[in-house]
Design a protein around this motif. Structure first.
Motif: not given
Lengths: 413, 413
Positions: A282, A306, A357-358, A391-392, A395, B286-287, B290, B299-301
Motif C-alpha cells: 500500500g 491496490y 488481512g484481516p 494487517r500492519i 505491511i 497511501a500507506h 491502506t 481506495f483504488l491506488g
C-alpha cells in the motif's frame, strides 16, 4: 552513569497512548553507553510529578522528563518543576520571539496560551526546540541534572539528538565507551547467534554483544569500555573482520545505516533507476525508500495498484493472468514488474502483492500470503512468503523483505 | 482503587522492546473503573525488583507485575517475590502436569528449565495459564494484592481477562469512570484551547479535559468519575453538544477514530473511489489510507510520481506546466488530479507536490513548501503550505493535511 525517565500524561495511564518515547530514549542512551535504570510513568498531577522527581533523583544522576509541556491547562510539568526546585517562573523573551516568528511565517495568530509557554522555571537552561513551540529545559541540581522535554515524539527526538545527548556526553565523566554496529539482513537473531557462537564465547570481558532485531533485519552491536582508546579500536577492528568472515553477505553495512539507505547508495553507484509496484504494502515500501534524503536521484516512483483495475489498466497485468492465477500469485507479481518497467522506463522494479488481512484470505491463500518479485529487463526473481495474521505487521514485513530481496538482486546482477 | 504496574526486563530499558503491555492493561483497568496510578519499568535485577514492589505497595493497593517468568531467563521475578514476602518456593504439581500434557501434545521434550517453572512462591494462589507454561500468581498481602504475570502479550491478555480482572472486581468495586473522546482536525491545541476556554473554566470538579495532539489533529478527552452512571452520561452529553457547538466542523468524530478511518467511512457512504497522486509525500498518504482494514473497498491506488517523467508520462501533467510553473505549483498539483482521475477512473483524487528537503529548496520555494489539491471531475481545491525544514516532518505533515483537506472536500461536495 545512571539515568531515569519520567513520562507524564494521563493518556499513558489510561492506555490511550503507548509510550514509545521511553524505548526510543532507552535505545539512544544505551548506544551512548549510559544506563537507563528505570522508567516511571505518572499522571498529570502536581504531587505525583514532584514525588516522581524526588524518587528518580534518589536512583539516578540524570532524570529525563517527557510530556506535560503543551499550551493547555492539563499540562503542568513546569508548575511541578517550579515547586520542586522552589523557583519562580520567568518570561523567556527569546522563546517568545522564536514562537512569534514561527507563527508569522505560517500566518497563524499567536494565542495567550502560546505566551504562557514562554514562562519557564528560573533555574532552567533553555534548549531551543526547532520543531515546536515548547522548548526543552536543562536544570542542574546539586551535581545532578533534570531535563524536561515535550512528549510529542519528533520534538523529543530532535531535542535529545541535537541538545541533550551532546550535553550529557560532556557531563559524563565515566570510562570511554566505543561501539561497533554491524547491520545484517535476511536471517533472524537465532541463526546469527549460532553462526557467531565461537566469536561470542571468546569475547573479552570488556566487550558485550547485543542483538537488536528489527523487521527482517538484525543489528549487531559490540560495546567495549574501560581500555585505552587505541586498544579498544584494535579489538573492535578484529571483531569486525571475524564477524564479516563468519556472516559474509548477510552483512550489508559495518556502520549504523538503514537498509533502504544502503540500497540507495548501491543504485547511485550503479546508475540505476528504481520503480516499485505495490499492492498489499500500500505505498509503505515507497515511503521507506523516500524517507531517505536524496532518494529522488534513483527513485522514479511507485504504482500502488491496490485495485485489480489499476494492476490491469496501469501496470498492464493481462486479464487472463488475474483471472487464472489471481492477484496474489507469482504470475501477477512478475507481470507487475514488466508493466512497471515498461510504464516508467526504470532499470529495476520490485513488486509486492498479497493478502494483508484481516479480510480476503482463503484456504489456498490465507491472510499473510505475499508474493514479492524483483527484476530488470533480463530476469525476474519471485518469492512467496507467509507472514502473520496481523494487517500492519504484514505491511511492514512485505516492505522489509522487499528491501532484502532488492539488495540481493543488486548484489547478484 | 489504585493500581500500580511493574514491568520487568532489560529489553525494555535498552529500548529493544516497546512496552505495549502497560497501555493495554491501563485501558482495561480504566474501563473497569480502576485507577492506574503509575507504571514502573525496572531491569532484571533482584534488588531493583524488590525495591519496585515496596515502592508500588506504598502507592497502590494492587500491584500488577509483568515479565521475568520465562524458562530461559532465570526465575528472577519469582526469586524476588520469595525474598520480598519471605516465603519458600514450592513445587506446584498441577502446573507440572499441565505443562507435561502441553508438551506431549506438541511432541516436545520437557526440559529441566520447564520443571523449574513449576516452583512457585508458597504464598501464591496459582492463576492457570491456558496459553503458555508460566502460570500467573495472585498474592494477598496485608489487605493488598500483588499479581505476577508473564510478559508475553497474548498470555498476559488471557490471564488479565480470564483470571485477574474478575478477581479484582470481586476484590474491590471502585467508582465508575467514563470518557468522552472528540477527534478534531485542522487546527492546533492552542487554538482549540482558546475556543474552549469558556467550557473549560466552567467544568465541574469531577470532570477533566485533556488535549492529545498528533500531526494535524488533536484528540480531546473528557474524563468524569465519582457520580451515578446516568448523571455522568448527562454531563458528558451536555459537554459533547457544547463542544460541537463551539468547534463545529473542526470535529470529525465523537469517538476514538483515526481521520483516515473516518474518510473511509464517508467514501463508502457516498460510494466514491479514491486515488492519490503523490510526489513529496512519497507514498506515505497511501500507506496511511491502506493501514485501515477494508480500505480496498474505496481506495483504488496511488501514483507516486516522484520523478517529473512519471508526472508527465503517467499522470499526463503537460510539459509546458512543468516547465513554466515547476513541479511544486498549483498548476502541477491540479494537473496531477486531472491525470489521476483520468488514468484510474476514480471519483475523487488528491495530489501532493512539494519540497521535502533537505535538498531542492530555492528562495522562491524553500524546503517545506507543499501544494496539496483535492478534486473531482467538477472542481478542484488547491492550497499551499509551508511546513518545516525537516524531511520526515514534511512527509508527515503533507499526508496529515492532505487528509484534512480530503475530509473538507467530502463534506462540502
Amino acid at each position: 552513569m545512571n539515568v531515569s525517565i519520567i513520562t507524564i500524561g494521563d493518556e499513558i495511564l489510561i492506555g490511550q497512548v503507548v509510550d514509545t518515547n521511553s524505548a526510543w530514549i532507552g535505545k539512544k542512551l544505551n548506544e551512548s553507553g549510559f544506563t537507563l535504570r528505570e522508567i516511571l510513568s505518572v499522571s498529570d498531577n502536581l504531587e505525583e510529578i514532584k514525588d516522581a522527581i524526588s524518587r528518580s533523583f534518589n536512583k539516578s544522576s540524570v532524570v529525563l522528563v517527557t510530556g506535560g509541556l503543551g499550551p493547555t491547562k492539563d499540562d503542568i510539568t513546569k508548575k511541578a518543576l517550579c515547586e520542586y526546585f522552589n523557583v519562580e517562573s520567568v518570561f523567556h523573551e527569546e522563546t517568545f520571539s522564536r514562537i512569534t516568528k514561527m507563527f508569522e511565517k505560517r500566518n497563524f495568530p499567536i494565542s495567550s496560551s502560546h505566551r504562557d509557554q514562554c514562562y519557564l522555571p528560573a533555574n532552567a537552561i533553555v534548549l531551543k526546540n526547532d520543531l515546536g513551540t515548547a522548548p526543552g529545559m536543562w536544570i542542574d541540581h546539586h551535581g545532578k541534572v533534570l531535563v524536561s522535554m515535550p512528549g510529542v515524539p519528533h520534538e523529543m527526538y530532535h531535542l535529545m539528538e541535537e541538545r541533550v545527548l551532546p550535553k550529557l556526553k560532556a557531563f559524563y565523566d565515566g570510562p570511554p565507551v566505543k561501539h561497533l554496529t554491524i547491520r545484517t539482513a535476511g536471517v533472524g537473531e537465532s541463526v546469527l547467534s549460532d553462526m557467531l557462537s565461537e566469536i561470542e564465547s571468546n569475547l573479552p570481558d570488556c566487550v558485550k554483544l547485543a542483538y537488536l532485531p528489527d523487521v527482517g533485519q538484525v543489528r549487531l552491536r559490540f560495546t567495549i569500555k574501560g581500555l585505552p582508546e587505541n586498544e579498544m579500536d584494535d579489538i573492535l577492528n578484529t571483531l569486525k573482520l571475524s564477524t564479516l568472515q563468519k556472516l559474509g553477505n548477510l552483512v550489508y553495512a559495518t556502520e549504523d545505516m538503514a537498509l533502504e539507505e544502503f540500497i540507495g547508495k548501491e543504485l547511485i553507484k550503479k546508475g540505476l533507476k528504481l520503480v516499485t509496484c505495490e499492492s498489499c504494502s500500500g505505498g509503505f515500501l515507497a515511503h521507506k525508500i523516500t524517507s531517505i534524503a536524496g532518494s529522488s536521484e534513483y527513485f522514479l516512483g511507485s504504482i500502488v495498484s491496490y485495485a485489480n483495475e489499476i494492476k490491469h489498466d496501469v501496470l498492464k497485468v493481462p486479464e487472463e493472468i488475474l483471472r487464472q492465477f489471481g492477484a496474489v500469485s507469482q504470475e501477477t507479481a512478475e507481470a507487475m514488474i514488466k508493466g512497471g518497467l515498461e510504464l516508467t522506463g526504470a532499470d529495476i522494479a520490485i513488486s509486492i502483492t498479497g493478502v494483508a488481512g484481516p479480510g480476503g484470505g482463503t484456504d489456498e491463500k490465507p491472510v499473510g500470503t505475499v508474493w514479492i518479485a524483483v527484476g530488470n529487463a533480463e530476469k525476474i526473481h519471485a518469492k512467496k512468503f507467509y507472514f502473520t495474521k496481523d494487517r500492519i505487521r504484514n505491511i511492514q514485513y512485505s516492505a522489509a523483505n522487499g528491501l532484502v530481496m532488492l539488495r540481493k538482486f543488486l548484489l547478484e546482477n
